[in-house]
Design a protein around this motif. Structure first.
Motif, PDB file in Angstrom:
ATOM      1  N   LYS A   1      17.564   9.451  35.799  1.00 22.80           N
ATOM      2  CA  LYS A   1      17.387   7.994  35.711  1.00 22.80           C
ATOM      3  C   LYS A   1      18.781   7.401  35.263  1.00 22.80           C
ATOM      4  O   LYS A   1      19.433   7.902  34.321  1.00 22.80           O
ATOM      5  CB  LYS A   1      16.556   7.540  34.782  1.00 22.80           C
ATOM      6  CG  LYS A   1      16.311   5.991  34.759  1.00 22.80           C
ATOM      7  CD  LYS A   1      15.257   5.602  33.517  1.00 22.80           C
ATOM      8  CE  LYS A   1      15.336   3.973  33.532  1.00 22.80           C
ATOM      9  NZ  LYS A   1      14.595   3.674  32.590  1.00 22.80           N
TER      10      LYS A   1
ATOM     11  N   ASP B   1      21.246   4.447  34.273  1.00 24.33           N
ATOM     12  CA  ASP B   1      21.295   3.338  33.388  1.00 24.33           C
ATOM     13  C   ASP B   1      21.791   1.848  34.006  1.00 24.33           C
ATOM     14  O   ASP B   1      21.542   0.900  33.800  1.00 24.33           O
ATOM     15  CB  ASP B   1      21.601   3.632  32.128  1.00 24.33           C
ATOM     16  CG  ASP B   1      23.227   3.747  31.979  1.00 24.33           C
ATOM     17  OD1 ASP B   1      23.976   3.806  32.975  1.00 24.33           O
ATOM     18  OD2 ASP B   1      23.525   3.920  30.903  1.00 24.33           O
TER      19      ASP B   1
ATOM     20  N   ASP C   1      26.364   5.344  33.023  1.00 27.58           N
ATOM     21  CA  ASP C   1      26.097   6.491  32.216  1.00 27.58           C
ATOM     22  C   ASP C   1      27.078   7.106  31.312  1.00 27.58           C
ATOM     23  O   ASP C   1      27.724   8.222  31.369  1.00 27.58           O
ATOM     24  CB  ASP C   1      25.686   7.678  33.161  1.00 27.58           C
ATOM     25  CG  ASP C   1      24.138   7.326  34.037  1.00 27.58           C
ATOM     26  OD1 ASP C   1      23.504   6.690  33.382  1.00 27.58           O
ATOM     27  OD2 ASP C   1      24.174   7.579  35.067  1.00 27.58           O
TER      28      ASP C   1
ATOM     29  N   SER D   1      21.798   9.955  26.326  1.00 26.90           N
ATOM     30  CA  SER D   1      20.432   9.355  25.608  1.00 26.90           C
ATOM     31  C   SER D   1      20.211   9.547  24.426  1.00 26.90           C
ATOM     32  O   SER D   1      19.898   8.557  23.486  1.00 26.90           O
ATOM     33  CB  SER D   1      19.104   9.990  26.350  1.00 26.90           C
ATOM     34  OG  SER D   1      19.174  11.610  26.004  1.00 26.90           O
TER      35      SER D   1
ATOM     36  N   ARG E   1      22.749   6.766  22.687  1.00 32.10           N
ATOM     37  CA  ARG E   1      22.096   5.575  22.880  1.00 32.10           C
ATOM     38  C   ARG E   1      21.226   5.633  21.728  1.00 32.10           C
ATOM     39  O   ARG E   1      21.163   4.370  21.286  1.00 32.10           O
ATOM     40  CB  ARG E   1      21.599   5.622  24.517  1.00 32.10           C
ATOM     41  CG  ARG E   1      21.100   4.252  24.627  1.00 32.10           C
ATOM     42  CD  ARG E   1      20.320   4.238  26.088  1.00 32.10           C
ATOM     43  NE  ARG E   1      21.336   4.988  27.128  1.00 32.10           N
ATOM     44  CZ  ARG E   1      22.367   4.343  27.678  1.00 32.10           C
ATOM     45  NH1 ARG E   1      22.418   2.874  27.363  1.00 32.10           N
ATOM     46  NH2 ARG E   1      22.910   4.801  28.629  1.00 32.10           N
TER      47      ARG E   1
ATOM     48  N   THR F   1      23.079  -0.981  27.680  1.00 36.79           N
ATOM     49  CA  THR F   1      22.565  -2.066  28.521  1.00 36.79           C
ATOM     50  C   THR F   1      21.984  -3.277  27.775  1.00 36.79           C
ATOM     51  O   THR F   1      21.848  -3.181  26.506  1.00 36.79           O
ATOM     52  CB  THR F   1      21.248  -1.505  29.415  1.00 36.79           C
ATOM     53  OG1 THR F   1      20.449  -1.085  28.499  1.00 36.79           O
ATOM     54  CG2 THR F   1      21.486  -0.180  30.148  1.00 36.79           C
TER      55      THR F   1
ATOM     56  N   ASP G   1      19.178  -2.161  25.691  1.00 42.98           N
ATOM     57  CA  ASP G   1      19.559  -1.368  24.572  1.00 42.98           C
ATOM     58  C   ASP G   1      20.107  -2.536  23.423  1.00 42.98           C
ATOM     59  O   ASP G   1      19.733  -2.138  22.337  1.00 42.98           O
ATOM     60  CB  ASP G   1      20.910  -0.597  24.860  1.00 42.98           C
ATOM     61  CG  ASP G   1      20.436   0.627  25.594  1.00 42.98           C
ATOM     62  OD1 ASP G   1      19.299   0.887  25.731  1.00 42.98           O
ATOM     63  OD2 ASP G   1      21.379   1.200  26.429  1.00 42.98           O
TER      64      ASP G   1
ATOM     65  N   CYS H   1      25.803  -4.973  31.211  1.00 42.67           N
ATOM     66  CA  CYS H   1      26.339  -3.891  30.472  1.00 42.67           C
ATOM     67  C   CYS H   1      27.168  -4.451  29.498  1.00 42.67           C
ATOM     68  O   CYS H   1      28.012  -5.326  29.725  1.00 42.67           O
ATOM     69  CB  CYS H   1      27.100  -2.806  31.245  1.00 42.67           C
ATOM     70  SG  CYS H   1      25.987  -2.165  32.805  1.00 42.67           S
TER      71      CYS H   1
END
Length: 166
Positions: free
Chosen positions: A90, A92, A96, A100, A103, A117, A120, A159
């Motif tokens: 996936k 983002d 990237d 993960s 993040r 994002t 987020d 972003c």
């Protein structure tokens, strides 16, 4: 006496009935293009038809099929291990730049990092108190109960912009 003869005849025919219960007769239908169909109901008029006996033993009857054995050649591996390639990952939408785990840690610690994002940011701080838009950038404004203010700048793609790249 007749009853005894009938019973003996029935008992003698049981092995034959049991053997036939494992098999069935089906119609083998072949159309003009060579496609085969097997059915209990008969074939369409334009197909050639023949009877086929199908033997389907129940599992566990008969001799067991042996498993394949590994050859000595297959057991030895002289090749180097290959690099794992992830095919379905996936993205983002923000390049990237964060893994993960980075993040997640930033969201838990309520830190804003470049490459996060819009989702987020909202996961870390909630919905913004105020939203402003200037030159394609979106700014989220947050204020806490102590009077501290925070502003997060998002680009056109949603972003977080890094501080030095505004």
């Amino acid at each position: 006496m007749i009853r005894m003869i009938c019973c003996a005849g029935l008992c003698a025919s049981l092995p034959y009935l049991a053997d036939n219960s494992l098999a069935a007769t089906v119609f083998r239908c072949e159309d003009s293009q060579g496609r085969l169909t097997y059915t209990h109901l008969g074939c369409p008029d334009d197909n050639s038809q023949s009877l086929q006996r199908a033997y389907n033993p129940t599992p566990g009857t008969g001799k067991a099929t042996p498993m394949a054995r590994d050859s000595p050649k297959a057991l030895k591996s002289d090749t180097q291990p290959r690099e794992v390639v992830v095919v379905g990952r996936k993205l983002d939408g923000c390049g990237d730049r964060l893994t993960s785990s980075e993040r997640r840690q930033a969201i838990i610690r309520q830190q804003i990092r470049g490459g996060m994002t819009r989702g987020d940011v909202e996961s870390a701080f909630g919905k913004p108190d105020k939203i402003t838009r200037v030159d394609g950038d979106t700014r989220y404004h947050y204020a806490d109960t102590k009077g501290n203010r925070r502003q997060v700048t998002l680009d056109e793609a949603g972003c977080v912009k890094e501080k030095g790249k505004r």
